[in-house]
Scaffold this motif. Structure first.
Motif, PDB file in Angstrom:
ATOM      1  N   SER A 194       0.844  -1.190   0.000  1.00 31.43           N
ATOM      2  CA  SER A 194       0.000   0.000   0.000  1.00 31.43           C
ATOM      3  C   SER A 194       0.879   1.239   0.000  1.00 31.43           C
ATOM      4  O   SER A 194       2.002   1.222   0.513  1.00 31.43           O
ATOM      5  N   ARG A 228      -0.718   4.322   0.891  1.00 31.17           N
ATOM      6  CA  ARG A 228      -1.447   5.330   1.649  1.00 31.17           C
ATOM      7  C   ARG A 228      -0.669   5.701   2.898  1.00 31.17           C
ATOM      8  O   ARG A 228       0.061   4.886   3.482  1.00 31.17           O
ATOM      9  N   GLU A 282     -10.420   9.001   4.563  1.00 27.41           N
ATOM     10  CA  GLU A 282     -10.161   9.518   3.228  1.00 27.41           C
ATOM     11  C   GLU A 282     -11.363   9.330   2.308  1.00 27.41           C
ATOM     12  O   GLU A 282     -11.675  10.189   1.483  1.00 27.41           O
TER      13      GLU A 282
END
Length: 766
Positions: free
Chosen positions: A602, A604, A632
């Motif tokens: 990931s 993020r 988000e």
């Protein structure tokens, strides 16, 4: 005339009537232990009396005969005659009556009633009796009796106390129903109660319901305490619209020795034939071993659905546990079935749950104060043929685990290590899926734990080392290793304040926590086979772990900080935690590039918010909720909520739950047991899947209880492997003190939280 109607006389109270009281007149301890559906109960054994007994010791020849009455006439060396409030005692034997004659030459006492003999756990009443001073034999005509322990009463045309533990009854009746309530009774021409052996035996036995015979046995034996006895258990019966169909089973119990026994259960299943199950148990000084086997020689329904199969089906389940002492234990579990449909079609008593893989595991374990060692062999049977070979689990042959901790001044040293030889039949596979081999992993750690009343701090450094020696490995050399340094720093503060709510003082805490983790792992680890590794489900507890993988074949890189906050509310009167609220989030400073063949990476920078709430407003009410929310996107990623309630006596049960996983699962669940009256309860559970827009499970039933019997009738729907709803009807009929037939309680206990405890308390046992 039915033996059930016998009494000591038209106007003479029976033994049960002497001690029976309405609930309002019972001592507090007895009244509080009675279920709500009982209108009364018996006074405790010997309440207000001396502890003498018909079931007492035989009189010693040297014990003097003591007798008294309002009027007496004595002929020297011949006969003693007593009249009015007569009491006769010898040793532990005592009886009261209206008249008595003692023949000194014969050593015989004749007693006229109404007579009563009371003792510890036993009460006897009758018309007239003969008592032998020398042997202790006591014969009584037109008798009634009460056993206080099992709350069993009865009557007899004649009753003989042969010795200190044996009573013979002719033209007798037994029941656990209260006086004047012959809902059911066991009636027999001859009954023998042997308290030394803990069982009774009867000839020409009838089971009467409302004084109407419904079953007959030429001979029967039954327990009168909790000791085991060879014989038939109560039959079981039920019905299913698919799978096992209607069935009737007649279990036979074999008490082979004090330390081992067996139960053989032949059963006829409509549409399938004769099916047999056997369970054996062995108890030694080290532990217990259980072996269970199910077998059907020709399952006609299975043979019709599978023409290529013979119809012969079987299953085996074995388990053993042993305690060797000094922290050493042994264990073993083995399960195997003949085909993938056996568990859904036939299994009722074998302790094998519906599963795609059946485990076979055995080993030896040591647990000490600072050390842990476990060595075992572990393998699986993959039940479903539809599971691809590459998706089947590896066997561990063997798996050796060692862990230990030690103090080194102000430091704390820890070691976790594991050696495993992985094997799977991979002849038809290619690439990494074809590999087998050995893996050794060690994780030494050095930490500096610091604690105070107001908080803690624990910095630590560790080294995660793994070594592989592989066979049939095509991605490089067969032997290679991996080393990952790991740094962790866990910190927490503790604040609290005292206040009160609804006049209840409580302590509220505020517990902020910071956790930092750093691990320098190589980004590409997909050259390593996956023997036992998976991606961990992200939840609140995962916030404080450095690795997002479970198993040893992947170690994730990390450079992250967790910020979390927990607040607790503790009841200062009881010490119970009434509420706990927790929330936290991970800040990632680097992308996660390590994957398990594409899963787990990931880019993020923040994790979803993870939270959990636990509420215990009452001792018997709990509310739990946990979830993940993505700030988000504003989406809920995962959520689980459950409310569980039970009344103090477990008559009321209720649970409400909801499980959600984005794109995978959305199910609601409600279950309850609700008394409609003091004697009738409604039972239900409903599981609904919002994604499928259908019911995936339900249970509905009714239960009736009175103080001497109960019945349950339950209709159950459940989802099968082929996504079809199967239905079955289950029954259970229970006679207080004698057990019951059917098997609905097990299914209800698996479906409704707290029902097993409710069953244990149903007739007032705590």
């Amino acid at each position: 005339m039915s033996a059930a109607s016998l009494s000591a006389g038209a106007d003479t109270p029976s033994a049960a009537e002497l001690d029976w009281r309405p609930k309002s007149q019972l001592p507090d301890a007895v009244r509080d232990s009675l279920p709500v559906f009982c209108s009364g109960g018996y006074l405790p054994s010997g309440f207000g009396e001396d502890d003498s007994a018909v079931f007492g010791e035989s009189p010693d020849g040297a014990a003097a005969l003591q007798a008294s009455g309002l009027n007496a006439r004595y002929e020297i060396d011949r006969e003693l005659y007593l009249q009015g409030d007569v009491q006769v005692r010898q040793g532990s034997f005592q009886v009261t009556g209206s008249e008595a004659r003692y023949s000194q030459s014969a050593g015989q006492v004749s007693i006229q009633g109404p007579l009563v003999s009371r003792g510890d756990g036993f009460l006897l009443a009758g018309e007239r009796a003969e008592y032998s001073v020398d042997s202790g034999r006591f014969d009584i005509n037109t008798a009634t009796f009460l056993l206080h322990g099992p709350e069993m009463r009865g009557s007899a045309g004649s009753l003989s106390r042969v010795d200190d533990s044996r009573v013979e009854i002719h033209d007798g009746m037994l029941t656990t129903c209260g006086p004047q309530q012959n809902d059911w009774a066991i009636v027999a021409s001859e009954i023998e109660l042997d308290q030394a052996e803990g069982f009774g035996a009867a000839k020409h036995v009838r089971l009467e319901v409302l004084d109407v015979p419904v079953f007959y046995w030429p001979y029967a034996s039954f327990p009168i305490d909790d000791r085991r006895k060879t014989g038939f258990l109560y039959p079981q019966f039920g019905s299913s619209s698919a799978g096992s169909g209607a069935f009737i089973a007649t279990p036979y119990y074999l008490n082979l020795a004090p330390h081992y026994d067996a139960t053989f259960t032949p059963q006829y299943i409509h549409g399938r034939g004769l099916f047999n199950e056997v369970e054996g148990r062995y108890l030694s000084g080290l532990g217990e071993t259980t072996l269970q086997l199910g077998y059907i020689d020709n399952d006609s329904a299975y043979a019709d659905d599978n023409p290529a199969e013979s119809g012969q089906r079987w299953a085996l389940d074995a388990s053993t546990r042993a305690a060797f002492g000094s922290g050493w234990n042994g264990y073993g579990d083995f399960s195997v079935v003949s085909d993938e449909d056996y568990l859904s079609d036939l299994n009722r008593s074998l302790e094998i749950n519906q599963a795609t893989h059946l485990q076979r595991k055995g080993g030896v374990r040591y647990q000490g104060q600072n050390q842990y060692f476990d060595v075992y062999l572990n393998d699986y049977q993959t039940v479903s043929d539809r599971i691809a070979q590459a998706d089947r689990p590896y066997a561990q042959l063997p798996d050796v685990v060692y862990a230990g901790t030690a103090k080194a001044g102000v430091f704390e040293a820890e070691l976790e290590s594991q050696y495993t030889w992985f094997y799977r039949d991979n002849d038809t596979l290619t690439g990494l899926d074809k590999a087998n081999g050995q893996r050794f992993r060690a994780r030494p750690e050095l930490a500096l734990p610091m604690r105070a009343l107001w908080g803690f701090s624990r910095p630590s450094v560790s080294l995660d080392y793994t070594r592989y020696e592989l066979e049939d490995y095509s991605a490089g050399t067969n032997g290679f290793d991996r080393t990952v340094p790991v740094v962790e720093w866990d910190n927490g503060l503790y604040f609290d304040r005292q206040a009160s709510l609804f006049d209840v003082p409580y302590n509220q805490t505020l517990e902020p926590r910071l956790y930092y983790a750093w691990a320098d792992a190589e980004a590409d680890q997909n050259y390593i086979p996956s023997f036992d590794t998976a991606l961990q489900t992200f939840r609140f507890e995962q916030l404080f772990r450095p690795d997002r993988f479970v198993g040893g074949d992947r170690v994730g890189e990390a450079n992250q900080l967790t910020v979390a906050l927990t607040s607790r509310f503790n009841d200062l009167l009881t010490g119970a935690e009434r509420a706990r609220f927790s929330i936290g989030q991970v800040q990632y400073f680097e992308d996660r590039e390590v994957t398990l063949f594409g899963e787990g990476g990931s880019d993020r920078s923040r994790s979803p918010l993870a939270g959990e709430v636990v509420l215990n407003p009452l001792q018997n009410l709990q509310i739990r909720s946990s979830g993940l929310w993505d700030p988000e996107t504003g989406d809920t990623e995962e959520g689980r909520s459950q409310l569980i309630f039970h009344s103090e006596d477990y008559r009321y049960l209720a649970s409400v739950g909801h499980s959600y996983s984005k794109g995978e699962l959305d199910q609601s669940d409600i279950a309850a047991v609700l008394p409609a009256t003091d004697r009738v309860s409604l039972i239900g559970r409903w599981v609904y899947d919002s994604d499928l827009d259908r019911t995936v499970g339900s249970l509905a039933g009714i239960e009736y209880n009175n103080c001497c019997w109960s019945v349950q009738v339950v209709h159950q729907n459940y989802l099968t492997d082929d996504q079809q709803l199967d239905s079955r009807i289950l029954f259970q009929f229970q006679l207080k003190g004698l057990g019951g037939s059917g098997g609905s309680s097990t299914s209800i206990s698996e479906a409704i939280y707290g029902f097993d405890e409710r069953e244990r308390r149903r007739f007032g046992t705590r």
